[in-house]
Structures are given as structure tokens and as C-alpha cells.
Design an enzyme around this catalytic site. Structure first.
Site, PDB file in Angstrom:
ATOM      1  N   GLY A  17       0.808  -1.220   0.000  1.00 53.37           N
ATOM      2  CA  GLY A  17       0.000   0.000   0.000  1.00 53.37           C
ATOM      3  C   GLY A  17       0.836   1.261   0.000  1.00 53.37           C
ATOM      4  N   GLY A  19       1.141   3.226  -2.456  1.00 57.08           N
ATOM      5  CA  GLY A  19       0.330   4.250  -3.123  1.00 57.08           C
ATOM      6  C   GLY A  19      -0.591   4.940  -2.137  1.00 57.08           C
ATOM      7  CE1 TYR A  55      -7.077 -11.155 -14.336  1.00 54.33           C
ATOM      8  CE2 TYR A  55      -7.031 -12.047 -16.552  1.00 54.33           C
ATOM      9  CZ  TYR A  55      -7.694 -11.844 -15.355  1.00 54.33           C
ATOM     10  OH  TYR A  55      -8.963 -12.333 -15.176  1.00 54.33           O
ATOM     11  CB  THR A 187      11.261  -5.982  14.412  1.00 51.10           C
ATOM     12  OG1 THR A 187      12.286  -6.630  15.172  1.00 51.10           O
ATOM     13  CG2 THR A 187      10.138  -5.558  15.313  1.00 51.10           C
ATOM     14  N   PRO A 189      12.527  -8.941   9.538  1.00 47.25           N
ATOM     15  CG  PRO A 189      10.718 -10.116   8.641  1.00 47.25           C
ATOM     16  CD  PRO A 189      11.348  -9.730   9.939  1.00 47.25           C
ATOM     17  CE  LYS A 222      13.566  -7.421  18.791  1.00 50.47           C
ATOM     18  NZ  LYS A 222      12.897  -8.718  18.840  1.00 50.47           N
ATOM     19  CB  CYS A 383     -15.622   2.023 -22.116  1.00 51.42           C
ATOM     20  SG  CYS A 383     -14.614   2.364 -23.564  1.00 51.42           S
ATOM     21  N   GLY A 385     -19.065  -1.610 -21.831  1.00 47.74           N
ATOM     22  CA  GLY A 385     -20.409  -1.821 -21.271  1.00 47.74           C
ATOM     23  C   GLY A 385     -21.464  -1.013 -22.007  1.00 47.74           C
ATOM     24  CG  MET A 386     -22.200   3.218 -24.510  1.00 51.35           C
ATOM     25  SD  MET A 386     -21.285   3.264 -26.082  1.00 51.35           S
ATOM     26  CE  MET A 386     -22.147   4.541 -26.934  1.00 51.35           C
ATOM     27  CG  HIS A 509     -13.115   4.366 -19.032  1.00 52.22           C
ATOM     28  ND1 HIS A 509     -13.494   3.105 -18.632  1.00 52.22           N
ATOM     29  CD2 HIS A 509     -12.633   4.236 -20.286  1.00 52.22           C
ATOM     30  CE1 HIS A 509     -13.226   2.239 -19.603  1.00 52.22           C
ATOM     31  NE2 HIS A 509     -12.710   2.903 -20.621  1.00 52.22           N
ATOM     32  CD  GLU A 511     -14.313   3.814 -15.136  1.00 60.07           C
ATOM     33  OE1 GLU A 511     -15.337   4.438 -15.475  1.00 60.07           O
ATOM     34  OE2 GLU A 511     -13.729   2.993 -15.880  1.00 60.07           O
TER      35      GLU A 511
HETATM   36  N1  GLN Z   1     -12.583  -2.528 -26.653  1.00 56.99           N
HETATM   37  C1  GLN Z   1     -13.411  -1.387 -26.787  1.00 56.99           C
HETATM   38  C2  GLN Z   1     -12.789  -0.308 -27.645  1.00 56.99           C
HETATM   39  O1  GLN Z   1     -11.623  -0.328 -27.910  1.00 56.99           O
HETATM   40  C3  GLN Z   1     -13.783  -0.832 -25.422  1.00 56.99           C
HETATM   41  C4  GLN Z   1     -12.614  -0.218 -24.725  1.00 56.99           C
HETATM   42  C5  GLN Z   1     -12.841   0.001 -23.254  1.00 56.99           C
HETATM   43  O2  GLN Z   1     -13.760  -0.540 -22.653  1.00 56.99           O
HETATM   44  N2  GLN Z   1     -11.994   0.794 -22.642  1.00 56.99           N
HETATM   45  O3  GLN Z   1     -13.458   0.579 -28.092  1.00 56.99           O
END
Ligand code: GLN
Length: 539
Positions: A17, A19, A55, A187, A189, A222, A383, A385-386, A509, A511
Site C-alpha cells: 500500500g 500508493g 492482469y 521486526t 524482516p 525494538k 465504455c 459496457g456501453m 470512463h 470512474e
Molecule cells: N474494446 C473497446 C474499444 O476499444 C472498449 C474499450 C474500453 O472498454 N476501454 O473501443
């Protein structure tokens, strides 16, 4: 005022953590009205993390200026409440790239170009030029990786050299394991980590100790003895009920006062109003009045860091609505080929389908979107999802069988989503998507988007190559899909909505711009909707 520096280094292992510690320090300095700026170093040789699979390195974070940066920038922005710029992200790839290009230009003519002094000088120059350009009071430099890694060794050496020229405070974040059998915080490590830094010529001003439970006085004593530090410089970083409490926890320990003293800053009082607002928000996060159940659908859910910003945006929006959001992580490929347990959505108050690349899992997402639409579960598509919300509508409402995105089926009969015109001639992968802040006009007076943003022109961050195919706009609109947001030139669709129920998809996005104290408007609206559904499940 001359910029002062804080360098945050991790020892023993990653994932402690760093960050969040850096974000908390930024928040504390801002409480004191100091202009604080982060810089993050990542040792990999990629120019940036834009070409990495989530990933590998978690979510790719995108800034307004279209830089693709480490997900820690998301933490900094959420804590600091400010938008940052890509020059604050320094990678091994960028550093080596600039040294090699200078060498080719003959800038080191006659010299043997070496890690020390050429690369280390380049690092110091970069840091100093940020300081001269942006004039922060304090720059907080987080060094990625752990002490002892080959990848960051030259950067740590550069930090040592930086401390010969400037005021630098070194902070060592470390881990104290507790052995179940004896219940003792070990302590050793941490001592080894501290010594490794000493070998590099760096003496930490503070040791921050990540522990599962409160740091014991005896442990502090310590460590203090071994590290030649006073006891109040061994700082407890035990698990918090919410990570947003960490700045307050650090201040309770007096870390703020010592830090400011070490930096050589004149003591001043913190801004009490800022602290109060932050505290109130922490209170609503930790013990809210109600709760909602959110299904978060993605294709990289096995590594939750892939959706760090979405998760935090939910937390921010939940606090604003005074509810706790219980997140149900759903791997979309589990809902393909007739599989998938839809009864698990019985108590779901809202569904979010997240962004992503490549066809794996997309049919499962389409199935879940269909389920949301038919069962009137509030829906937010981000994105991808849309894009899939449009595909689902085309297939199941507009009667266009075989509809798909050209990204997943280039020979689909109805290509509802196609490659952006601007992408057609691009072959290189790094930094070439439609990226960063893009303006969008909310064209419909009465729409979910307008109600959420309370504005008709907005800006959100983007990262995509594909777009809604305008050829299908008339037929989808006729079937009932609403297009409620477009780019100013009206060429690209940015928001679509269902006519009935709460369903909205955005090409952006949102978010990425959600902050602890300023939740993303669409998330706030979604959670508000989820809250009323939770209270009246049958309506
Ligand atoms: N793969 C899709 C695109 O390139 C959506 C990208 C995303 O969800 N950031 O437009």
C-alpha cells in the site's frame, strides 16, 4: 519557496500500500494548504503501462492529458482531489529512451554513457524540471518496486544524490508479520529492509509499519533502537476500516508535525474545515445508514486491481448516498453458453458492466445486460459496457440478429460498433487509442445523463478504439434506444439510454474522475437509483 522532497520506498515485498501511504501524505500536506505533487517511478522498460494487460499491472489509469499511467495515479487523484499530468509518471522506459536518444544526437559526445552519472543525472534533471515548472511546495516521490530490486536500484541512487542537493525526507514502508503461535510482531524482516537502504547510503527518517493489528509499543521500541530513530518515527499503518482514514490516523499519531518539521517548513495550523469535511465523509463510508447490492461485471475480475477506479467510484458514490455498497464481482464468461446463475441477481440493486478489450466474456456481458433490461435492474455501462448495451438492444429489441461489435466479429451482419475513423490507419499500439479528456454535449433535456451531471456540456476521460456505428442510429432510435450525448461535432455517440427504467451507457470512463470528496455524477445517480430499489424491491 524551494521545493522540498519526500521519497517513499518500500522494503520486503510489494502490495503493502505504498500508493495509499503516498496518497495519505499528499492529503495531509493539502490539509496544511501546502501545494503537494506526486511523482511515481516505475522500473519497467515499457514507455508506459498502456500496452500492458490488466492482469500484469492492474488497471491502466488515464489522465486528462491522455497519458496512460500507473494505477497509483488514481489513488493520488482520489486523495488529493486534483487532476494530475503525465510528466509526473517516470518509467524506466522513458528514462532509458531519453538517454539513448540524447546519445544518438551526440549530446554526450566522447563520453561512455553510463547508469551513473548519465542516467541518474537525467532522473534528477527530470525531477528538478517538474519542480521548476509546477512549483510545488513538496514533491512526494513514490519509488515503485521494493528496495533490493535491480529495476529501481539506479533510481534509488538518484534519490540519494538528490538529497545531497535538496531537502529530502526518506520514508521506508515495511511489513511486520505476526506469528499466530506466539502473537508477536516480528521486526527482523523490517530490520533487514532498513539495512539494505543504509547500504545504498539512505537513512530513513521514518519507518511506516504495515501490520494487521495495532503496532505494539514494544515492537516500536525494538525497531527504533535498531534504526537509530526516536520511537515516534516508527509509524503504525495497521489495517483501516477504510483506506481514506489513513491520513487522519497518521495525524493522530503526530506524523504530520514531524514530517513538516523534517521538511524544514514553517509550522502552521492545518485547515480545520477541510479536515472536518474529510472526517465526515470517512464517517459516512465506515458507518452509513443503509446498504445496496451492486453487481460488478467484468472480464478481469480475478485481479480486482483491474477495476480499482470502478470500485472506488462505487465507494465514493455510496458514501454520498449514505449507504454501504456490497459489491458482487461477476466474471462475465461464467454467463456464456447457457451457463450462469441469474438467480444471483435477485437481490441486486444495480449492475455495472465495465470496460475491456477482446471478445472473451463479451457474450456473457450481453446476456447480463439483457437480464438487467428485462428485469428493470438499474444499469450502468462503461465504455465496452456501453458498446454491448447497444449490441444487446440491436439483437433483442430492434430485431437485428447477429448484431455485434466489429472488434469481436469482423464479418458480423450488423456491425453496431465499428473502428473509429481516426484509428483506421493506425498500426502502432502505444498511446494510439482515443485517449484522455473529451468534451461531450448532453443533447436531451430530460435524460439520465443531464439529471446526473446537471450540465449540458461535460468532459470525461476516454480510452477506446471503437465507436457506435451512426448508420444504425435511426433504426435503434426507432426501436426505443435514446442517444443522449454526443461529441461537439456530433460525429461520435457518447451516451445511450433505455427509454424505460434506469439504463445508461457511456463511451467514457467516468470512474477515472471520481474523487473521495467529489463522486462521479453517473455513479452517484446509479447508487441513488439502487438505494430506492433496495427500499422498494418490487417497484
Ligand atoms: N474494446 C473497446 C474499444 O476499444 C472498449 C474499450 C474500453 O472498454 N476501454 O473501443
Amino acid at each position: 519557496m524551494q521545493t522540498k522532497y519526500i521519497v517513499v520506498l518500500g522494503s520486503l515485498m510489494s502490495g503493502l500500500g505504498k500508493g495509499v501511504v503516498t496518497g495519505s501524505i499528499l492529503r495531509i500536506l493539502d490539509f496544511y494548504n501546502y501545494k503537494a505533487l506526486p511523482v511515481k517511478f516505475d522500473g519497467y522498460l515499457n514507455f508506459d503501462c498502456g500496452t500492458m494487460n490488466p492482469y500484469q499491472h492492474g488497471e491502466v489509469f488515464v489522465l486528462d492529458d491522455s497519458s496512460e499511467v500507473d494505477m497509483d495515479f488514481g489513488i493520488y487523484e482520489r486523495f488529493l482531489g486534483k487532476s494530475l499530468t503525465g510528466d509526473l509518471s517516470i518509467t524506466g522506459g522513458k528514462l532509458f529512451g531519453s538517454v539513448i536518444s540524447k546519445e544518438r544526437q551526440g549530446k554526450y559526445l566522447g563520453e561512455t554513457v553510463q547508469i551513473i552519472p548519465h542516467l541518474t543525472d537525467q532522473i534528477i534533471k527530470n525531477i528538478e524540471s517538474i519542480a521548476t515548472g509546477k512549483k510545488p511546495d513538496v514533491m512526494v516521490i513514490e519509488v515503485g518496486g521494493t528496495v533490493g530490486d535491480i529495476e529501481n536500484s539506479y533510481f534509488i541512487e538518484a534519490m540519494r544524490q538528490l538529497s545531497l542537493k535538496h531537502e529530502v525526507v526518506f520514508i521506508n514502508l515495511t511489513y511486520l508479520p505476526t506469528l499466530d503461535v506466539v502473537g508477536e510482531q516480528k521486526t527482523k524482516p523490517a530490520q533487514i529492509g532498513f539495512r539494505l537502504l543504509l547500504q545504498d547510503g539512505i537513512r530513513s527518517n521514518f519507518i511506516i509499519c504495515r501490520t494487521a493489528s495495532k503496532l505494539l509499543e514494544s515492537t516500536k521500541e525494538k525497531l527504533a533502537l535498531f534504526a537509530n530513530l526516536s520511537k515516534d518515527r516508527i509509524i503504525d499503518d495497521q489495517d483501516q476500516l477504510t483506506l481514506y482514514n489513513l491520513p487522519l490516523h497518521f495525524m493522530d499519531l503526530g506524523f504530520d508535525r514531524l514530517l513538516i518539521k523534517d521538511l524544514g517548513l514553517k509550522p502552521r495550523d492545518p485547515n480545520a474545515a477541510k479536515i472536518r469535511l474529510w472526517k465526515e465523509n470517512v464517517g459516512r463510508t465506515v458507518s452509513p445508514k443503509g446498504e445496496v447490492n451492486i453487481a460488478l461485471v467484468g472480464k478481469y475480475t480475478h485481479l480486482r486491481d483491474s477495476y480499482a477506479s470502478v470500485k472506488e467510484a462505487i465507494i465514493h458514490a455510496a458514501a454520498k448516498n449514505d449507504v454501504r455498497a456490497n459489491i458482487d464481482w461477476i466474471e462475465s464468461s461464467d454467463f456464456e453458453g447457457g451457463r450462469g446463475d441469474y438467480s444471483s441477481f435477485k437481490s441486486t440493486d444495480a449492475i455495472i458492466v465495465t470496460g475491456g478489450f477482446g471478445s472473451r466474456g463479451t457474450e456473457g456481458m450481453i446476456n447480463i445486460i439483457e437480464h438487467a433490461r428485462k428485469n428493470r435492474i438499474p444499469y450502468l455501462g462503461l465504455c465496452l459496457g456501453m458498446q454491448l448495451m447497444a449490441v444487446e438492444y440491436a439483437r433483442n429489441v430492434a430485431g437485428l440478429p447477429g448484431a455485434n461489435s466489429a472488434e469481436f466479429d469482423s464479418s458480423a451482419r450488423h456491425k453496431i460498433i465499428v473502428l473509429l475513423d481516426s484509428q483506421k490507419r493506425i498500426t502502432a499500439k502505444g498511446g494510439t487509442m482515443r485517449l484522455g479528456a473529451q468534451e461531450c454535449v448532453l443533447i436531451e433535456k430530460s435524460s439520465i445523463a443531464r439529471a446526473a451531471y446537471k450540465a449540458n456540456s461535460i468532459s470525461e476521460r476516454h480510452r477506446h478504439r471503437y465507436e457506435f456505428n451512426n448508420k444504425y442510429a435511426p433504426i435503434l432510435k426507432k426501436a426505443g434506444l435514446r442517444i443522449t450525448g454526443v461529441t461537439r461535432d456530433r460525429k461520435l455517440v457518447e451516451f445511450i439510454e433505455w427509454r424505460t427504467g434506469f439504463g445508461i451507457g457511456t463511451q467514457s470512463h467516468p470512474e477515472l474522475k471520481s474523487r473521495f470528496e467529489a463522486p462521479a455524477p453517473l455513479f452517484a445517480s446509479l447508487i441513488h437509483e439502487a438505494k430506492s430499489r433496495h427500499a422498494h424491491p418490487s417497484s
